[in-house]
Design an enzyme around this catalytic site. Sequence first.
Site, PDB file in Angstrom:
ATOM      1  N   HIS A   1      -9.515   0.786  -1.487  1.00 30.22           N
ATOM      2  CA  HIS A   1      -9.527   1.410  -0.168  1.00 30.22           C
ATOM      3  C   HIS A   1     -10.952   1.303   0.379  1.00 30.22           C
ATOM      4  CE1 HIS A   1      -5.737   3.110  -1.427  1.00 30.22           C
ATOM      5  NE2 HIS A   1      -5.637   3.936  -0.404  1.00 30.22           N
TER       6      HIS A   1
ATOM      7  N   ASP B   1       1.640   3.936   2.826  1.00 25.58           N
ATOM      8  CA  ASP B   1       0.614   4.807   2.241  1.00 25.58           C
ATOM      9  C   ASP B   1       1.243   5.971   1.466  1.00 25.58           C
ATOM     10  OD1 ASP B   1      -2.020   5.326   1.636  1.00 25.58           O
ATOM     11  OD2 ASP B   1      -2.583   6.113   3.602  1.00 25.58           O
ATOM     12  N   ASP B   2       1.556   7.068   2.162  1.00 24.94           N
ATOM     13  CA  ASP B   2       2.137   8.260   1.540  1.00 24.94           C
ATOM     14  C   ASP B   2       3.316   8.724   2.399  1.00 24.94           C
ATOM     15  OD1 ASP B   2      -0.035   8.881  -0.600  1.00 24.94           O
ATOM     16  OD2 ASP B   2      -1.156   8.556   1.259  1.00 24.94           O
TER      17      ASP B   2
ATOM     18  N   GLU C   1     -11.396   3.095   5.807  1.00 28.15           N
ATOM     19  CA  GLU C   1     -10.402   4.022   6.382  1.00 28.15           C
ATOM     20  C   GLU C   1     -11.201   5.090   7.141  1.00 28.15           C
ATOM     21  OE1 GLU C   1      -8.277   6.433   3.501  1.00 28.15           O
ATOM     22  OE2 GLU C   1      -6.706   6.994   4.930  1.00 28.15           O
TER      23      GLU C   1
ATOM     24  N   HIS D   1       1.254   4.824  -2.373  1.00 29.24           N
ATOM     25  CA  HIS D   1       0.901   5.699  -3.489  1.00 29.24           C
ATOM     26  C   HIS D   1       2.185   6.379  -3.941  1.00 29.24           C
ATOM     27  CE1 HIS D   1      -3.464   5.408  -2.502  1.00 29.24           C
ATOM     28  NE2 HIS D   1      -2.988   5.237  -1.260  1.00 29.24           N
TER      29      HIS D   1
ATOM     30  N   HIS E   1       0.856  -1.196   0.000  1.00 29.55           N
ATOM     31  CA  HIS E   1       0.000   0.000   0.000  1.00 29.55           C
ATOM     32  C   HIS E   1       0.885   1.237   0.000  1.00 29.55           C
ATOM     33  CE1 HIS E   1      -3.887   2.021   1.760  1.00 29.55           C
ATOM     34  NE2 HIS E   1      -3.168   2.886   1.049  1.00 29.55           N
TER      35      HIS E   1
HETATM   36  N1  HPA Z   1      -6.793   7.246   1.240  1.00 28.02           N
HETATM   37  C1  HPA Z   1      -7.433   7.566   0.122  1.00 28.02           C
HETATM   38  N2  HPA Z   1      -6.830   8.053  -0.940  1.00 28.02           N
HETATM   39  C2  HPA Z   1      -5.521   8.235  -0.903  1.00 28.02           C
HETATM   40  C3  HPA Z   1      -4.789   7.932   0.228  1.00 28.02           C
HETATM   41  C4  HPA Z   1      -5.460   7.408   1.368  1.00 28.02           C
HETATM   42  O1  HPA Z   1      -4.895   7.098   2.419  1.00 28.02           O
HETATM   43  N3  HPA Z   1      -3.497   8.253  -0.046  1.00 28.02           N
HETATM   44  C5  HPA Z   1      -3.466   8.707  -1.314  1.00 28.02           C
HETATM   45  N4  HPA Z   1      -4.683   8.708  -1.838  1.00 28.02           N
HETATM   46 ZN    ZN Z   2      -3.863   4.728   0.510  1.00 27.62          ZN
END
Ligand code: HPA
Ligand code: ZN
Length: 343
Positions: free
Chosen positions: A197, A278-279, A200, A19, A17
């Site tokens: 996703h 994630d990021d 969350e 991006h 996971h």
């Molecule tokens: N959630 C949804 N979209 C996203 C995320 C996330 O954590 N990171 C980058 N795009």
């Molecule tokens: Zn994500």
Amino acid sequence: MGSMEAFVRDLPKAELHLHIEGSLEPELALRLARKHGAALPYASVEELRAAYDFGNLQEFLDIYYAVADVLRDADDFHDLALDYMRRAHEQGVVHAEIFFDPQTHTARGIAFGTVVEGLSRALIEAQHRFGMTHRLIACFLRHLSAADAMRTLNEVLEYRGAITAVGLDSSEVGHPPSKFAAVFDRARAQGLLTVAHAGEEGPPAYIHEALDLLRVRRIDHGVRCEEDPELVQRLAREQIPLTVCPLSNVKLRVFDRIEHHNLKRLLDAGLRVTVNSDDPAYFGGYVLENYLAVQRGLGLTRAHLATLARNSIEGSFLDDAAKRHWVAAIDARADNGSGPTGS
Ligand code: HPA
Ligand code: ZN
């Protein structure tokens, strides 16, 4: 007895996971802004980092899409992906399944092929230089229409040799998986794998929809499953991987602090939980920092950490032979590293 950090770093791990746009560090963003004469609303690395204080997912996404505007040519996407792969390699990631957001770029007039060409060149280079394997996953932006996603799917199919799966990301609440059922039907009929996703910020019902309507192989995040005990049982029974991102969850205030994260409860309930970044440029760490944050915050043992690494391999889209190879390597490390002192 080595340190916990060395133990985690040396475990072979898959990242499931990530991006790629979220691995754009301020230094590279400012270099690309200068290169293209692009106006970023932030003048320095410090100003950019100072802006990374988010109240929720949407506040993050607003900045993330604005900064991605500096990615313009294939070399930019190449440099972005190679930087990520180098860092992941240094942290013991042996296999990376990487999300990208085609619509973030095509909406600005950047060709789909430019993005895929740059990313693929870096990923193949990483295979040669670091021995890392990869998969590419194209995500649809769920705040845009299903028709827009369907047009994007047609472009994905033109590059199907380079792309393994499709996913679903961006603003979750109000954009349930059911909105994209027809798009995902077509993707699967064309031989693509699917992930999404869900859970969350959105409710457990979105996780059910992702499983039943989109037929996903993994749930990205999924932490809100805990509000639905029957769903938790199902995820455990069917061994659906959850790609959990602990530092992201704290930064975006899904949990108020790492000590309150539910990862350990889900793991102990037998769910196939994995740890991911994630990021990482926005959330304060790559995969190693995420493992160490939950290890310290939740008191995870070396056995837990080895299970997380095993889950990441088992939950990946690697073939069975590669999975067996990496699981055996994890088992060997875990046996060495779980001596009587425990830590
Ligand atoms: N959630 C949804 N979209 C996203 C995320 C996330 O954590 N990171 C980058 N795009
Ligand atoms: Zn994500």
